[in-house]
Scaffold this motif. Structure first.
Motif, PDB file in Angstrom:
ATOM      1  N   ARG A  83      50.229  42.515  41.718  1.00  0.00           N
ATOM      2  CA  ARG A  83      49.128  41.883  42.439  1.00  0.00           C
ATOM      3  C   ARG A  83      47.918  41.637  41.543  1.00  0.00           C
ATOM      4  N   ASN A  84      47.996  42.106  40.307  1.00  0.00           N
ATOM      5  CA  ASN A  84      46.894  41.980  39.354  1.00  0.00           C
ATOM      6  C   ASN A  84      45.616  42.595  39.922  1.00  0.00           C
ATOM      7  N   LYS A  85      45.775  43.811  40.452  1.00  0.00           N
ATOM      8  CA  LYS A  85      44.649  44.539  41.022  1.00  0.00           C
ATOM      9  C   LYS A  85      44.565  45.939  40.436  1.00  0.00           C
ATOM     10  N   ASP A 142      39.893  43.032  41.898  1.00  0.00           N
ATOM     11  CA  ASP A 142      40.591  41.934  41.239  1.00  0.00           C
ATOM     12  C   ASP A 142      40.304  41.963  39.743  1.00  0.00           C
ATOM     13  N   THR A 162      37.437  43.558  35.614  1.00  0.00           N
ATOM     14  CA  THR A 162      37.310  43.551  37.075  1.00  0.00           C
ATOM     15  C   THR A 162      36.042  42.799  37.462  1.00  0.00           C
TER      16      THR A 162
END
Length: 681
Positions: free
Chosen positions: A487-489, A531, A538
């Motif tokens: 999720r690229n989180k 994110d 971030t």
């Protein structure tokens, strides 16, 4: 300590168990998912603490599940049932080799142990007495590492004389792990360890630990100079520094023989303190510490022969809960634990090398206060030289400044607030109701240039320097960090939302202090999602999952079917699972007039389904314990493992449920597993 493997599925609709109709076969197992069998809350019928009778709290039954480690009995791996249990590998005071090292026994700088010296002082607070020696009941993180066909664990201990142990493990054909030898790691080259908290295996197969809650350098300097000498500092002198000084030869019995190590507040005179203090500095602690394996042989000496250790001064001096390395092998995010803390990002100059890099502090902008808040994030560079962009600093540069004897008063100009406000030119800095400062960076003074002062302050007074540079300093109990590549989180755990994060009613204020975070108080905490750009920066933050209060039969605490004071986080068996470990305790609201409440009496390890937003309880610890070191290890010779440490049972609460010398207080490092290695779909 007894171990019980529960076979009862969670009954609450908020929780999940194995099964499901989609894609299931005749076994009833869903062939399209990986999922755990949930366990019930062991404290469901004893959620709140009963009233004391004649000053004695009600005792839990000897066979109560609240005294046990209870874990998931199985998981479904794409239609195949895998039986599971929590398998202890090693406990406080264990001696895998007869006559060899004792796991968790602290050592001195010369590698020798304390034996029975001052045993009563140490074991009344910080250690257990096992076989007439000290043994820590506070291991925090254990990392599994392989070298030349052998498997090892490196464990760090959350004591002010912070030890590390390396343990060689054998792996049976069925995947079961057994400790076969252990030795302490020599930390003398980095001036010992300090209050090690969380850790991780790095992408390049080293162990990276965080030193938490470093000694406040202003308080130390103030209370050990002038009339308050090192031999007899003032009563406000730290309670942890003397235990650290023991590593360098301080004799606690000369301080106050009637007080325990971590509670000595009176009669601080000690003729051995100056000698110990002369070998180190308060600026030697509060950094990430990296351990690498150099060979596959522990050796025959008193300390392990197969490790090298580095303390990364260039990463900044903070209350390092965890230094988490991102997939680029350069970017590191820091959990700065405590009240009124910050968020930090470090970018190494070279991949897989943390000896030099640039440092940044976050500045938050609140977009909404709803549901734990929504924020955007900007990043302020810490130390820019003569320009405006971050400039890399090396471990070696900071080491030279520390070795030269730099002090707080060389870097920071301090004034006490007047009428709860600061003079013009000074920045408000808040640590607590009783610790408020007005600070500004000094220019050239003594033998230091202005550039040296700025560089030193950015790495040795990192939070104060960040506040001067405009960073947000309101985080409360910023704990674990992990990254979700699907999720690229990035996920971070905030154990409790109060004090600086709370929107109103709190008392720890100072006119002009930062006020970037204004959200509803939530003592039960939350996990936030951030994110991340392609460069691993971030740029926003909002709640992923939060705890919530609930009234039970004898008071208010956190809902048992929700998270309570999340601490360590890690990705699970697939990238659709987030592991969440708890560290709950008695907590007081930051609002005046409110009473303390217990979060969860039995801390839990949760598996959170990110696709379906569902929690599954997979492990419960004994009362007073903390669940630390959750991490999913994949394909160790065909087997997967979920590590977990049961830290300090009967300690943060329920101290009256076990005698101080009870072996039930031993900490445990173990795994949920073994799990046959599989490829996530």
């Amino acid at each position: 300590m007894k171990y019980l493997i529960s076979s009862i599925l969670g009954a609450s609709v908020a929780l999940t168990g194995c099964g499901g109709s989609g894609g299931s076969d005749t076994t009833g197992l869903n062939k399209d998912v990986v999922e755990f069998t949930g366990i019930d809350a062991v404290d469901a019928n004893e959620a709140a603490f009963g009233p004391a009778v004649n000053g004695v709290a009600p005792q839990l039954a000897a066979d109560s599940k609240q005294r046990q480690v209870v874990s998931t009995p199985s998981m479904n791996v794409y239609g195949t049932k895998v039986d599971l249990q929590f398998r202890p590998i090693i406990k406080s005071g264990d001696q895998p080799v007869t006559g060899g090292s004792t796991w968790g026994e602290p050592i001195k700088r010369d590698g020798t142990t304390f034996g029975s010296t001052n045993l009563a002082l140490a074991t009344s607070s910080a250690y257990l007495n096992i076989n007439n020696k000290r043994a820590s009941y506070s291991p925090d993180h254990s990392t599994l590492l392989q070298k030349a066909g052998k498997l090892f664990s490196i464990t760090q201990f959350e004591n002010y004389n912070g030890s590390m142990y390396i343990t060689e493990l054998s792996q049976a054909a069925n995947g079961v792990l057994t400790a076969i030898a252990t030795k302490p790691i020599d930390l003398s080259s980095v001036f010992g360890g300090w209050d090690f908290c969380a850790g991780i295996p790095t992408p390049w197969s080293s162990h990276l630990a965080g030193e938490e809650y470093p000694e406040d350098a202003r308080a130390f300097e103030t209370n050990t100079t002038g009339a308050n000498t090192l031999d007899a500092p003032s009563a406000s002198y730290s309670t942890g520094i003397d235990e650290y000084f023991e590593y360098f030869g301080l004799d606690q019995s000369l301080t106050n023989p009637t007080k325990a190590i971590s509670t000595t507040k009176e009669s601080k005179a000690n003729s051995s303190r100056a000698t110990a203090a002369g070998q180190t500095s308060v600026y030697r602690v509060g950094f990430p510490v990296e351990v690498k394996l150099t060979s596959a042989t522990l050796g025959t000496g008193t300390t392990a022969a197969n490790t090298s250790v580095a303390k990364h001064y260039s990463m900044g001096r903070l209350a390092w809960e965890l230094a988490y390395v991102m997939p680029d092998k350069k970017t590191v995010y820091g959990g700065d634990d405590g009240s009124f803390r910050g968020m930090f990002r470090y970018v190494a100059s070279t991949a897989e090398d943390l000896t030099a890099g640039k440092l940044y502090a976050a500045k938050l902008n609140q977009v909404s206060a709803e549901n734990g808040g929504i924020f955007t994030i900007a990043w302020n560079p810490l130390y820019t030289g003569s320009g405006t962009e971050a400039v890399a600093v090396s471990d070696a540069e900071i080491n030279t400044l520390i070795a030269g004897g730099i002090k707080f008063s060389d870097m920071i100009d301090f004034q006490a607030p007047v009428s709860n406000a600061c003079s013009s030119g000074y920045t408000p800095y808040v640590l607590s109701t009783s610790a408020k400062e007005c600070i500004k960076l000094k220019g050239a003074n003594g033998s230091y240039t202005a550039d040296q002062i700025e560089k030193a302050a950015s790495r040795l007074e990192t939070l104060r320097y960040a506040v001067i540079k405009g960073a947000t300093q309101e985080f409360e109990k910023y704990e674990g960090v992990t990254f979700d590549p699907s999720r690229n989180k990035m996920y971070i755990a905030i154990s409790s939302i109060r004090r600086g994060m709370a929107s109103s009613g709190y008392t720890e204020t100072l006119v002009g202090a930062g006020n970037d975070i204004n959200i509803a108080e939530n003592l039960c905490g939350a996990v936030y999602q951030l994110d991340v750009t392609n460069e691993y920066v971030t740029y926003n933050m909002k709640t992923l999952i939060a705890g919530a209060s609930k009234t039970y039969n004898n008071g208010v605490q956190c809902d048992l079917d929700k998270i309570g004071m999340p601490d360590n986080v890690a990705m699970g068996p697939t990238n659709d699972y987030l592991l969440i470990g708890e560290d709950s305790d008695w907590l007081a609201s930051s609002k005046s007039g409110t009473t303390s409440s217990k979060v969860h009496r039995n801390d839990v390890l949760w598996a959170y389904d990110l696709k379906n937003s569902k929690l599954t309880r997979i492990l419960s610890s004994p009362v007073g314990a903390e669940v630390t070191s959750p991490y999913y290890y994949r394909n160790i010779n065909g087997w997967d493992y979920i590590t977990a440490v049961i830290q300090h049972p009967y300690n943060e609460s329920d101290t009256d449920q076990a005698a101080w010398d009870s072996l039930d207080r031993r900490a445990i490092f173990g795994v949920i597993g073994p799990i046959p290695t599989f490829t996530p779909k």
